[in-house]
Design an enzyme around this catalytic site. Structure first.
Site, PDB file in Angstrom:
ATOM      1  N   HIS A 106       0.847  -1.204   0.000  1.00 18.02           N
ATOM      2  CA  HIS A 106       0.000   0.000   0.000  1.00 18.02           C
ATOM      3  C   HIS A 106       0.872   1.240   0.000  1.00 18.02           C
ATOM      4  CE1 HIS A 106       0.874  -0.375   4.276  1.00 18.02           C
ATOM      5  NE2 HIS A 106       0.211   0.722   4.581  1.00 18.02           N
ATOM      6  N   HIS A 160       1.389   3.783   2.068  1.00 17.23           N
ATOM      7  CA  HIS A 160       2.032   4.449   3.202  1.00 17.23           C
ATOM      8  C   HIS A 160       3.547   4.322   3.031  1.00 17.23           C
ATOM      9  CE1 HIS A 160      -1.780   4.275   5.896  1.00 17.23           C
ATOM     10  NE2 HIS A 160      -1.678   5.436   5.259  1.00 17.23           N
ATOM     11  N   ASP A 208       6.138   3.973   4.776  1.00 18.98           N
ATOM     12  CA  ASP A 208       6.997   2.964   5.416  1.00 18.98           C
ATOM     13  C   ASP A 208       7.006   1.642   4.640  1.00 18.98           C
ATOM     14  OD1 ASP A 208       4.302   2.893   6.350  1.00 18.98           O
ATOM     15  OD2 ASP A 208       4.869   1.613   8.046  1.00 18.98           O
ATOM     16  N   HIS A 209       6.247   1.589   3.533  1.00 18.74           N
ATOM     17  CA  HIS A 209       6.219   0.362   2.723  1.00 18.74           C
ATOM     18  C   HIS A 209       6.808   0.546   1.321  1.00 18.74           C
ATOM     19  CE1 HIS A 209       3.811  -1.862   5.730  1.00 18.74           C
ATOM     20  NE2 HIS A 209       3.549  -0.615   6.089  1.00 18.74           N
ATOM     21  N   HIS A 224      -7.379  -1.379   5.909  1.00 15.17           N
ATOM     22  CA  HIS A 224      -6.485  -0.370   6.466  1.00 15.17           C
ATOM     23  C   HIS A 224      -7.082   1.004   6.177  1.00 15.17           C
ATOM     24  CE1 HIS A 224      -2.761   0.907   8.154  1.00 15.17           C
ATOM     25  NE2 HIS A 224      -2.136   1.243   7.037  1.00 15.17           N
ATOM     26  N   ASP A 243      -0.480  -4.232   7.684  1.00 21.90           N
ATOM     27  CA  ASP A 243      -1.264  -3.020   7.862  1.00 21.90           C
ATOM     28  C   ASP A 243      -2.748  -3.284   7.678  1.00 21.90           C
ATOM     29  OD1 ASP A 243       1.417  -2.206   7.861  1.00 21.90           O
ATOM     30  OD2 ASP A 243       0.794  -0.141   7.433  1.00 21.90           O
ATOM     31  N   HIS A 303       6.030  -5.298  12.084  1.00 16.91           N
ATOM     32  CA  HIS A 303       5.448  -3.951  11.985  1.00 16.91           C
ATOM     33  C   HIS A 303       5.220  -3.366  13.385  1.00 16.91           C
ATOM     34  CE1 HIS A 303       2.654  -0.735  10.532  1.00 16.91           C
ATOM     35  NE2 HIS A 303       3.378  -0.837   9.435  1.00 16.91           N
TER      36      HIS A 303
HETATM   37 ZN   LIG Z   1       2.962   0.495   7.813  1.00 13.82          ZN
HETATM   38 ZN   LIG Z   2      -0.062   1.669   6.541  1.00 14.53          ZN
END
Ligand SMILES: [Zn+2]
Ligand SMILES: [Zn+2]
Length: 306
Positions: A63, A65, A67-68, A143, A213, A272
């Site tokens: 996805h 976000h 951090d991915h 999410h 997530d 995570h």
């Molecule tokens: Zn994340």
């Molecule tokens: Zn996320």
């Protein structure tokens, strides 16, 4: 059995810290390499783990976000600088294509290799990648923004020929190929030897479920991941932050363990983790009463699948 494993490159949520990196994992199926998510610093972790990252065939992003995927443009650029020529497949939400393009355009960079972008449709469940060894399906998780889990499954392998049958009936090589694909064998006198008598089945395909997530989905996820050999499920929080987990569309360790149980997987790994937790033992203490075969998906650890 051919080796099939996943190596954890990042286990933290949200931000990179000195000890934990954002989400990224390397899947290795008999030395074919695939990357799952690509948080900031992924290429450094690949180097730390001595991975020849030019050999990565495909990258799967869950996805949008940061951090991915914040490590993706850096990784692509390094592949380019190192002279990659092999094409690369990127499976991701469609917004990412524009982002990659604009970053390359601003730098006036034309990558040294072709990249094939395969956009994901929100809430879809389809085969998004397939080669001779692996078949990958995405599935929806829940999410704050559209997010995808992935099931990585070995391709069905051909059955083994029974050696004594080859000798007994003097089966030529050309017929062995046909028999392995499901056929039988006709003798000169017209007798037909069925496939099942000539072969023994290969091991059942192994699978890895990547679920990040997401709110816990014990009712939905069995549809997509039932019986997986290994499941990664996010556990951003402990019980003390259950309300916060719900508000931010994340899961706790206990909730992840209950999902693993509902999906009847063999083993669960948790990751995570929220940056607020500096020690992680409690994740296991809370999860194990609900699903005993649980471990922590920490940087540098490799888990065999099946
Ligand atoms: Zn994340
Ligand atoms: Zn996320």
């Amino acid at each position: 059995m051919v080796p099939f494993s996943v190596t954890i490159l990042g286990s933290n949520s949200a931000i990179p810290t000195l000890h934990r990196k954002p989400t990224s994992q390397l899947l290795n199926l008999n030395e074919r390499l695939y990357l799952i998510d690509c948080g900031e610093g992924t290429q450094v972790e690949l180097r730390r783990n001595h991975v020849k990252f030019l050999r990565i065939k495909a990258i799967f992003i869950s996805h949008m976000h940061g951090d991915h995927y914040f490590g993706l443009i850096g990784l692509l650029n390094s592949m380019h600088l190192l002279g990659r020529t092999k094409p690369l497949v990127i499976v991701a939400p469609e917004e990412l294509k524009r982002i990659i393009h604009i970053q390359l355009l601003a730098a006036n960079t034309r990558l040294s290799f072709e990249w094939e972008f395969r956009p994901l449709t929100p809430n879809s469940h389809t085969v998004v990648f397939e080669d001779s060894a692996l078949r990958v399906q995405n599935f929806p998780v829940k999410h704050r923004i559209p997010c995808h889990g992935y099931l990585f499954k070995e391709q069905e392998r051909e059955p083994h020929m029974k050696k004594e049958m080859i000798a007994k009936y003097s089966i030529p090589a050309v017929d062995i190929v046909k028999i392995k694909k499901g056929g039988g064998f006709a003798l000169n006198d017209g007798t037909y030897i069925p496939h099942e008598k000539l072969t023994t089945p290969n091991d059942p395909p192994r699978s890895y479920a990547f679920c990040t997530d997401t709110l816990p989905l014990p009712e939905e996820l069995p549809k997509y991941t039932k019986g997986a050999n290994l499941m990664y499920h996010e556990a951003t929080f402990l019980n003390d932050q259950e309300d916060r987990a719900k508000k931010t569309y994340h899961s706790t360790a206990v909730q992840a363990a209950k999902v693993a149980k509902a999906c009847a997987v063999d083993q669960l790994i948790l990751g995570h983790f929220s940056t607020r937790y500096t020690t992680l033992d409690t994740f296991l203490t809370e999860a194990k009463p609900h699903f005993e075969n649980t471990d922590l998906a920490l940087e540098g650890r490799t888990f065999e699948i099946g």
